[in-house]
Scaffold this motif. Structure first.
Motif, PDB file in Angstrom:
ATOM      1  N   PHE A   1     -34.534 -86.830  30.055  1.00  0.00           N
ATOM      2  CA  PHE A   1     -33.165 -87.332  30.035  1.00  0.00           C
ATOM      3  C   PHE A   1     -32.269 -86.212  30.522  1.00  0.00           C
ATOM      4  O   PHE A   1     -32.150 -85.180  29.866  1.00  0.00           O
ATOM      5  CB  PHE A   1     -32.788 -87.761  28.608  1.00  0.00           C
ATOM      6  N   GLY A   2     -31.670 -86.372  31.694  1.00  0.00           N
ATOM      7  CA  GLY A   2     -30.871 -85.300  32.265  1.00  0.00           C
ATOM      8  C   GLY A   2     -29.492 -85.779  32.674  1.00  0.00           C
ATOM      9  O   GLY A   2     -29.265 -86.968  32.918  1.00  0.00           O
ATOM     10  N   ILE A   3     -28.560 -84.861  32.750  1.00  0.00           N
ATOM     11  CA  ILE A   3     -27.190 -85.148  33.158  1.00  0.00           C
ATOM     12  C   ILE A   3     -26.766 -84.048  34.131  1.00  0.00           C
ATOM     13  O   ILE A   3     -27.088 -82.881  33.929  1.00  0.00           O
ATOM     14  CB  ILE A   3     -26.227 -85.154  31.952  1.00  0.00           C
ATOM     15  N   TYR A   4     -26.054 -84.422  35.193  1.00  0.00           N
ATOM     16  CA  TYR A   4     -25.548 -83.402  36.094  1.00  0.00           C
ATOM     17  C   TYR A   4     -24.044 -83.587  36.289  1.00  0.00           C
ATOM     18  O   TYR A   4     -23.508 -84.684  36.135  1.00  0.00           O
ATOM     19  CB  TYR A   4     -26.265 -83.441  37.451  1.00  0.00           C
TER      20      TYR A   4
ATOM     21  N   ALA B   1     -16.321 -83.223  30.934  1.00  0.00           N
ATOM     22  CA  ALA B   1     -17.641 -83.809  31.176  1.00  0.00           C
ATOM     23  C   ALA B   1     -18.740 -82.954  30.551  1.00  0.00           C
ATOM     24  O   ALA B   1     -19.742 -83.483  30.045  1.00  0.00           O
ATOM     25  CB  ALA B   1     -17.875 -83.957  32.681  1.00  0.00           C
ATOM     26  N   ARG B   2     -18.568 -81.631  30.575  1.00  0.00           N
ATOM     27  CA  ARG B   2     -19.549 -80.750  29.936  1.00  0.00           C
ATOM     28  C   ARG B   2     -19.632 -81.032  28.436  1.00  0.00           C
ATOM     29  O   ARG B   2     -20.718 -81.057  27.854  1.00  0.00           O
ATOM     30  CB  ARG B   2     -19.176 -79.281  30.169  1.00  0.00           C
ATOM     31  N   GLU B   3     -18.479 -81.231  27.806  1.00  0.00           N
ATOM     32  CA  GLU B   3     -18.474 -81.512  26.365  1.00  0.00           C
ATOM     33  C   GLU B   3     -19.185 -82.830  26.074  1.00  0.00           C
ATOM     34  O   GLU B   3     -19.993 -82.928  25.141  1.00  0.00           O
ATOM     35  CB  GLU B   3     -17.036 -81.567  25.858  1.00  0.00           C
ATOM     36  N   ILE B   4     -18.853 -83.868  26.855  1.00  0.00           N
ATOM     37  CA  ILE B   4     -19.478 -85.178  26.649  1.00  0.00           C
ATOM     38  C   ILE B   4     -20.983 -85.090  26.885  1.00  0.00           C
ATOM     39  O   ILE B   4     -21.790 -85.620  26.100  1.00  0.00           O
ATOM     40  CB  ILE B   4     -18.852 -86.217  27.601  1.00  0.00           C
ATOM     41  N   ALA B   5     -21.375 -84.399  27.967  1.00  0.00           N
ATOM     42  CA  ALA B   5     -22.791 -84.300  28.311  1.00  0.00           C
ATOM     43  C   ALA B   5     -23.573 -83.542  27.253  1.00  0.00           C
ATOM     44  O   ALA B   5     -24.679 -83.939  26.872  1.00  0.00           O
ATOM     45  CB  ALA B   5     -22.941 -83.620  29.673  1.00  0.00           C
ATOM     46  N   MET B   6     -22.985 -82.438  26.763  1.00  0.00           N
ATOM     47  CA  MET B   6     -23.688 -81.641  25.763  1.00  0.00           C
ATOM     48  C   MET B   6     -23.892 -82.439  24.483  1.00  0.00           C
ATOM     49  O   MET B   6     -24.939 -82.360  23.839  1.00  0.00           O
ATOM     50  CB  MET B   6     -22.901 -80.367  25.477  1.00  0.00           C
ATOM     51  N   GLY B   7     -22.884 -83.244  24.117  1.00  0.00           N
ATOM     52  CA  GLY B   7     -23.028 -84.087  22.935  1.00  0.00           C
ATOM     53  C   GLY B   7     -24.157 -85.099  23.101  1.00  0.00           C
ATOM     54  O   GLY B   7     -24.949 -85.336  22.180  1.00  0.00           O
TER      55      GLY B   7
END
Length: 295
Positions: free
Chosen positions: A263-266, A232-238
């Motif tokens: 635009f944020g992701i947790y 999920a970290r990889e997807i979110a960072m992309g």
């Protein structure tokens, strides 16, 4: 002598008790850790209740009276009169936060400072021609601070290093303040405000206005939970890098105005108490991830 009873909440208000208790629990845990007592929090909430009622619930063309604010908040008129006009606490953007985040955003988004895969290039400290350099990177964002001062600050904080060729390399592709210092606390307030604000707006509106969804699975092994977190970290960072690159390019042609966009992701995982015997463990349906309401 009987004690006065609190007025019963409306059905809509009562329905919020459970969700609000859940979202406040980690905040209360942090407050206790940091020594913020219940009376101190009560004083802050009293000020916020009065401020919100005064400004956010004013009737068009009518003066907002102490009596109406008291009715909306349940706070005595004498206290309302004392607190009105004080203004809600505002978190100003620390200068170092604004400057650092803008420089990093440019480094990881502008084509001249990235390679073919969108990764930030190592930069010479300065250049005699128009070639990209750390000096030109900083100068493109601010003229108020010398690039050397920015570099010294970043080296000290571990945001960048000098490689064997003397070039500046960015160590973090995103600004990640740590340790509960001023920058981290600023983003703590800003990001949680925007997430809760978006969710609250969606709850209050006839239909969801903001995109606010999550994918969630329960009953996982520790190994799988860790693997999913890493992926999920990889997807979110992309996603964050792509959003930053497109926003950076669009801002160059924008006339400017009074709007802001976030635009944020947790990502979150935890070990939960064991289930009762006989309960079948299994994932929640991914399609169940709900679109929430927000600020």
């Amino acid at each position: 002598m009987s004690q006065p009873t609190e007025p019963a909440p409306s059905p809509d208000g009562a329905a919020l008790h459970g969700p609000v208790a859940r979202l406040l629990r980690p905040l209360v845990r942090l407050l206790v850790q940091r020594g913020i007592t219940f009376p101190a929090l009560t004083n802050l909430l009293r000020e916020l209740y009065v401020n919100v009622a005064e400004y956010d619930f004013a009737l068009p063309g009518k003066e907002q009276t102490d009596s109406r604010v008291s009715l909306l908040t349940g706070i005595h008129r004498k206290e309302v009169r004392r607190l009105r006009g004080a203004g809600a606490p505002v978190s100003q953007v620390p200068a170092t936060v604004s400057r650092t985040s803008r420089i990093i955003a440019r480094w990881v988004a502008a084509p001249e400072f990235t390679d073919g895969q969108g990764r930030p290039l190592p930069l010479p400290r300065s250049a005699d021609d128009a070639s990209p350099s750390f000096e030109s990177l900083v100068a493109g964002v601010t003229k108020d601070v010398r690039p050397r001062a920015v570099l010294d600050e970043w080296l000290d904080r571990g945001l960048a290093i000098l490689d064997p060729e003397g070039r500046v390399r960015l160590l973090e592709a995103a600004y990640l303040p740590k340790g509960g210092d001023e920058p981290q606390l600023y983003y703590f307030g800003r990001n949680l405000h925007d997430h809760i604000a978006a969710a609250a707006e969606n709850v209050a509106a006839p239909s969801p206005r903001f995109f606010e969804r999550a994918v969630h699975y329960d009953g996982l092994s520790d190994a799988l939970a860790a693997r999913l977190e890493e992926r999920a970290r990889e997807i979110a960072m992309g996603a964050l890098k792509q959003a930053n690159a497109e926003a950076h390019a669009a801002c160059a042609e924008d006339a400017g105005g009074r709007h802001r966009w976030n635009f944020g992701i947790y990502i979150y995982r935890e070990e939960v108490p064991a289930r009762d015997p006989g309960t079948v463990a299994g994932p929640d349906s991914a399609s169940d991830a709900a679109e929430g309401r927000a600020p």
